[in-house]
Design a protein around this motif. Sequence first.
Motif, PDB file in Angstrom:
ATOM      1  N   GLY A  45      44.658  26.804  34.995  1.00 53.09           N
ATOM      2  CA  GLY A  45      46.030  27.014  35.457  1.00 53.09           C
ATOM      3  C   GLY A  45      46.109  27.023  36.973  1.00 53.09           C
ATOM      4  O   GLY A  45      47.139  27.334  37.543  1.00 53.09           O
ATOM      5  N   LYS A  46      44.988  26.697  37.620  1.00 47.22           N
ATOM      6  CA  LYS A  46      44.839  26.655  39.081  1.00 47.22           C
ATOM      7  C   LYS A  46      45.049  28.017  39.727  1.00 47.22           C
ATOM      8  O   LYS A  46      45.533  28.127  40.843  1.00 47.22           O
ATOM      9  CB  LYS A  46      45.747  25.596  39.701  1.00 47.22           C
ATOM     10  N   ARG A  47      44.645  29.075  39.026  1.00 43.57           N
ATOM     11  CA  ARG A  47      44.660  30.427  39.565  1.00 43.57           C
ATOM     12  C   ARG A  47      43.247  30.774  40.029  1.00 43.57           C
ATOM     13  O   ARG A  47      42.268  30.482  39.349  1.00 43.57           O
ATOM     14  CB  ARG A  47      45.079  31.452  38.509  1.00 43.57           C
ATOM     15  N   LEU A  48      43.151  31.415  41.182  1.00 41.01           N
ATOM     16  CA  LEU A  48      41.854  31.829  41.703  1.00 41.01           C
ATOM     17  C   LEU A  48      41.256  32.894  40.791  1.00 41.01           C
ATOM     18  O   LEU A  48      41.896  33.894  40.493  1.00 41.01           O
ATOM     19  CB  LEU A  48      42.007  32.392  43.120  1.00 41.01           C
ATOM     20  N   VAL A  49      40.019  32.658  40.337  1.00 41.86           N
ATOM     21  CA  VAL A  49      39.349  33.626  39.468  1.00 41.86           C
ATOM     22  C   VAL A  49      38.017  34.103  40.044  1.00 41.86           C
ATOM     23  O   VAL A  49      37.392  35.015  39.511  1.00 41.86           O
ATOM     24  CB  VAL A  49      39.139  33.068  38.034  1.00 41.86           C
ATOM     25  N   GLY A  50      37.570  33.481  41.151  1.00 39.73           N
ATOM     26  CA  GLY A  50      36.312  33.915  41.738  1.00 39.73           C
ATOM     27  C   GLY A  50      35.841  33.003  42.844  1.00 39.73           C
ATOM     28  O   GLY A  50      36.550  32.077  43.252  1.00 39.73           O
ATOM     29  N   ILE A  51      34.637  33.290  43.316  1.00 36.05           N
ATOM     30  CA  ILE A  51      33.964  32.449  44.305  1.00 36.05           C
ATOM     31  C   ILE A  51      32.527  32.284  43.829  1.00 36.05           C
ATOM     32  O   ILE A  51      31.914  33.242  43.346  1.00 36.05           O
ATOM     33  CB  ILE A  51      33.994  33.083  45.709  1.00 36.05           C
ATOM     34  N   VAL A  52      32.015  31.085  43.954  1.00 40.48           N
ATOM     35  CA  VAL A  52      30.609  30.842  43.627  1.00 40.48           C
ATOM     36  C   VAL A  52      29.898  30.483  44.923  1.00 40.48           C
ATOM     37  O   VAL A  52      30.438  29.763  45.763  1.00 40.48           O
ATOM     38  CB  VAL A  52      30.434  29.755  42.546  1.00 40.48           C
ATOM     39  N   SER A  53      28.721  31.034  45.089  1.00 40.77           N
ATOM     40  CA  SER A  53      27.947  30.801  46.309  1.00 40.77           C
ATOM     41  C   SER A  53      26.579  30.248  45.950  1.00 40.77           C
ATOM     42  O   SER A  53      26.140  30.302  44.797  1.00 40.77           O
ATOM     43  CB  SER A  53      27.781  32.109  47.079  1.00 40.77           C
ATOM     44  N   LEU A  54      25.922  29.763  46.963  1.00 48.08           N
ATOM     45  CA  LEU A  54      24.549  29.293  46.797  1.00 48.08           C
ATOM     46  C   LEU A  54      23.679  30.435  46.262  1.00 48.08           C
ATOM     47  O   LEU A  54      22.818  30.220  45.427  1.00 48.08           O
ATOM     48  CB  LEU A  54      24.026  28.770  48.130  1.00 48.08           C
ATOM     49  N   ALA A  55      23.936  31.659  46.715  1.00 46.67           N
ATOM     50  CA  ALA A  55      23.176  32.819  46.226  1.00 46.67           C
ATOM     51  C   ALA A  55      23.401  33.041  44.731  1.00 46.67           C
ATOM     52  O   ALA A  55      22.463  33.384  44.006  1.00 46.67           O
ATOM     53  CB  ALA A  55      23.563  34.064  47.012  1.00 46.67           C
TER      54      ALA A  55
END
Length: 147
Positions: A105-115
């Motif tokens: 739905g194009k809602r922000l649910v998180g962030i993914v990082s290299l870590a």
Amino acid sequence: MKIKDIMTSDVCVIDPEDSIGDAARHMAELDVGLLPVGENDRLVGMISDRDIALRAVAAGKSAETKVREVMTRDVKYLYDDREVEEAAENMAQQQLRRMPVLDRGKRLVGIVSLADIAMDRDVGLSGAALRGISQPGGAHCQSESAA
């Protein structure tokens, strides 16, 4: 494994009308270098410590400058239902260490990082992503050739 299984879901979002001083304080409190910028329940940009340093401080702007004036508007993102392998490849292609994660739905649910990827069971993915992300920088004034 899916991105939603490894991403950080507790994400602080800043308003584009907030000041870059507020953004910097949030970054310091959270020990992060990047904040999503949201307006009307939509991701409209990202602001990084680098954006603040280069687009604001180096340009002589004050701490009261609005986030909207210095944020990155062309946001690259991933969907939460994609495989971790796709995230690693995408991050390497885009040369990004962190990417916002949206639901369909194009809602922000998180962030993914290299870590986050490095903590996954397939450590080889983070190495591949890091090789794609890490490119030699330009000439540095501290180098002998600049003297």
